[in-house]
Design an enzyme around this catalytic site. Structure first.
Site, PDB file in Angstrom:
ATOM      1  N   ASN A   7      70.681  85.619  41.299  1.00  0.00           N
ATOM      2  CA  ASN A   7      70.326  84.249  41.669  1.00  0.00           C
ATOM      3  C   ASN A   7      70.191  83.440  40.380  1.00  0.00           C
ATOM      4  O   ASN A   7      69.183  83.531  39.668  1.00  0.00           O
ATOM      5  CB  ASN A   7      69.006  84.295  42.455  1.00  0.00           C
ATOM      6  CG  ASN A   7      68.500  82.929  42.848  1.00  0.00           C
ATOM      7  OD1 ASN A   7      69.007  81.897  42.382  1.00  0.00           O
ATOM      8  ND2 ASN A   7      67.488  82.896  43.683  1.00  0.00           N
ATOM      9  N   HIS A 182      67.468  75.416  50.563  1.00  0.00           N
ATOM     10  CA  HIS A 182      66.571  76.499  50.995  1.00  0.00           C
ATOM     11  C   HIS A 182      67.044  77.092  52.330  1.00  0.00           C
ATOM     12  O   HIS A 182      66.250  77.698  53.058  1.00  0.00           O
ATOM     13  CB  HIS A 182      65.123  76.025  51.214  1.00  0.00           C
ATOM     14  CG  HIS A 182      64.379  75.637  49.976  1.00  0.00           C
ATOM     15  ND1 HIS A 182      63.448  74.623  49.959  1.00  0.00           N
ATOM     16  CD2 HIS A 182      64.411  76.114  48.717  1.00  0.00           C
ATOM     17  CE1 HIS A 182      62.934  74.505  48.755  1.00  0.00           C
ATOM     18  NE2 HIS A 182      63.516  75.390  47.965  1.00  0.00           N
ATOM     19  N   ARG A 243      58.989  67.205  41.714  1.00  0.00           N
ATOM     20  CA  ARG A 243      59.911  66.220  42.317  1.00  0.00           C
ATOM     21  C   ARG A 243      59.139  65.248  43.195  1.00  0.00           C
ATOM     22  O   ARG A 243      58.184  65.632  43.865  1.00  0.00           O
ATOM     23  CB  ARG A 243      60.971  66.935  43.149  1.00  0.00           C
ATOM     24  CG  ARG A 243      61.874  67.816  42.321  1.00  0.00           C
ATOM     25  CD  ARG A 243      62.983  68.405  43.183  1.00  0.00           C
ATOM     26  NE  ARG A 243      63.457  69.637  42.599  1.00  0.00           N
ATOM     27  CZ  ARG A 243      63.623  70.786  43.262  1.00  0.00           C
ATOM     28  NH1 ARG A 243      63.386  70.834  44.560  1.00  0.00           N
ATOM     29  NH2 ARG A 243      64.054  71.854  42.636  1.00  0.00           N
TER      30      ARG A 243
END
Ligand code: AMP
Length: 407
Positions: A7, A182, A243
């Site tokens: 990943n 996600h 964010r």
């Protein structure tokens, strides 16, 4: 059969080596801060639960990949002797855009499409490509590599939820629309939820709240994502660690003009200096925010209030969008551990008939999966530990079986 899972983030590379016979993780870890002088690696093996950590200069994903290679082929561990001991490699790829509705065996065409999509996820997709090429270099081109996309779960979202109200030509010209992220996590926890309810996913309306450093909330009707809080990029939705979440877009141009900033500088502020960090001025880490709240810090309290309020609004909106709700899921770092958020959110949804057992809710931390709603609750509420790597491993094995059947 052993599968390697990779990943790649912009400055990190997570890895897991899994024995698929019993889905056992043999070794897993993460290379962090790649490209900086503070880079380090953390890992742990199945024999020894202690997390090992080593400070080591990793100038690039290449350095990180070869560090991982040496670790998993370590003779003393004895998991692998030669490259052929790995049956396939699964990669998490952030952006699959309009091309990929499911996991894909990687060939030249898939590589071309991932490359094209780097425009939409410059840091992440490029890092994945680099790591895919490193795997070709070390394992040879014969090994099956599979790309599992964060966006695939949203492939069938209806246009009414993925389109923005801007001139249609920008959708046609640049592919500007909501993509969602996600997806692997929401897909995994919704499947687990159906198993826990002993019901068919096709019969369920679920809202899944992935609350980590990045946060997204997804409405899942009959097993399909129909809407989600993240958008064209992972910036949209609720406030996150750093964010900002949803914003009146005029704020962006206003700050740009007032502060004489370039678009990429504002982008940096919205992605890295906002959210819990930006509001509290303390940290992006929710544990630090809670410590500050305990000392009465007003901005930390505000950061939490904003996050919970926004989660509540999404759950209300998505229940309306699906015309009902059977189950609510909390997952990821905050969702799995910070019971305070779960309690606040659920108490504010009592009008929908949600009721949780506060004691049980407090116990569901540190990866403990289970139901937190009480017997009278009209909607079942679960804490489910996400496992994106397991999902990627299963998708990789699926592709391997298809390949074997074709041979
Ligand atoms: P993630 O991105 O899923 O790793 O989640 C990161 C967020 O989860 C951070 O804000 C952490 O404060 C929170 N978190 C992670 N682990 C724990 C834990 N064991 N206890 C409390 N909060 C945690």
């Amino acid at each position: 059969m052993k599968v390697l899972l990779l990943n790649a983030g912009s400055s990190s590379l997570k890895f897991e080596l899994m024995e698929m016979k019993n889905e056992k993780v043999l070794i897993k870890g993460v290379c962090e801060k790649i490209g900086s002088e503070q880079s380090f690696v953390k890992w742990q093996t199945c024999e020894d639960n202690n997390v090992k950590e080593k400070d080591i200069e990793l100038k690039s994903h290449r350095d990180a990949f070869y560090f991982i290679k040496n670790l998993i082929f370590d003779e003393a561990l004895g998991y692998l002797k030669n490259p052929g001991d790995i049956s396939a490699i699964g990669h998490r790829v952030v952006h699959g855009g309009k091309y990929f509705k499911s996991a894909q065996p990687i060939d030249d065409e898939v590589l071309r499409d991932i490359q094209e999509l780097t425009e939409l996820a410059p840091l992440h997709n490029q890092a994945s490509l680099d790591v895919i090429f490193l795997c070709c270099e070390f394992f040879g081109r014969g090994i099956l590599q599979v790309a599992v996309f964060d966006t695939s779960f949203y492939f069938n979202m209806p246009p009414k939820s993925y389109m923005y109200g801007i001139p249609y030509k920008y959708y046609e010209k640049y592919g500007i629309r909501k993509y969602g992220f996600h997806g692997t996590s929401h897909n995994f926890v919704s499947q687990e939820c159906a198993k826990m309810l002993n019901r068919n996913l096709q019969d369920l309306k679920i809202i899944s709240c992935h609350l980590g450093n990045g946060c997204s909330i997804t409405a899942i009707d009959k097993g399909k994502a129909i809407d989600t809080s993240m958008g064209f990029t992972p910036l949209d939705g609720i406030i996150m660690g750093t964010r900002c979440g949803s914003l009146d877009s005029s704020v962006v141009t206003f700050i740009e003009e007032k502060e004489s900033l370039l678009p990429k500088e504002v982008n940096e502020i919205l992605n890295r200096e906002s959210g819990l960090l930006g509001i509290s001025g303390i940290s992006n880490d929710d544990r630090e925010i809670i410590k500050a709240i305990e000392k009465g810090n007003k901005r930390a309290i505000l950061a939490h209030e904003m996050m919970d309020y926004q989660i509540i609004k999404y759950i209300g909106a998505y229940s309306a969008a699906m015309n009902g709700l059977d189950a609510l899921i909390f997952t990821a770092g905050i969702g799995e551990n910070q019971w305070v958020h779960r309690e606040t959110v659920c108490e504010n949804l009592s009008f929908m008939g949600i009721r949780i057992d506060k004691g049980v809710n407090k116990e569901k931390i540190l990866g403990k999966t289970g139901e937190i709603s009480d017997k009278e609750s009209k909607i079942r509420v679960f804490v489910i530990a996400t496992n994106e790597e397991l999902m990627i491993a299963r998708e990789t094995v699926k592709c391997l079986r298809i390949k074997e059947q074709g041979e």
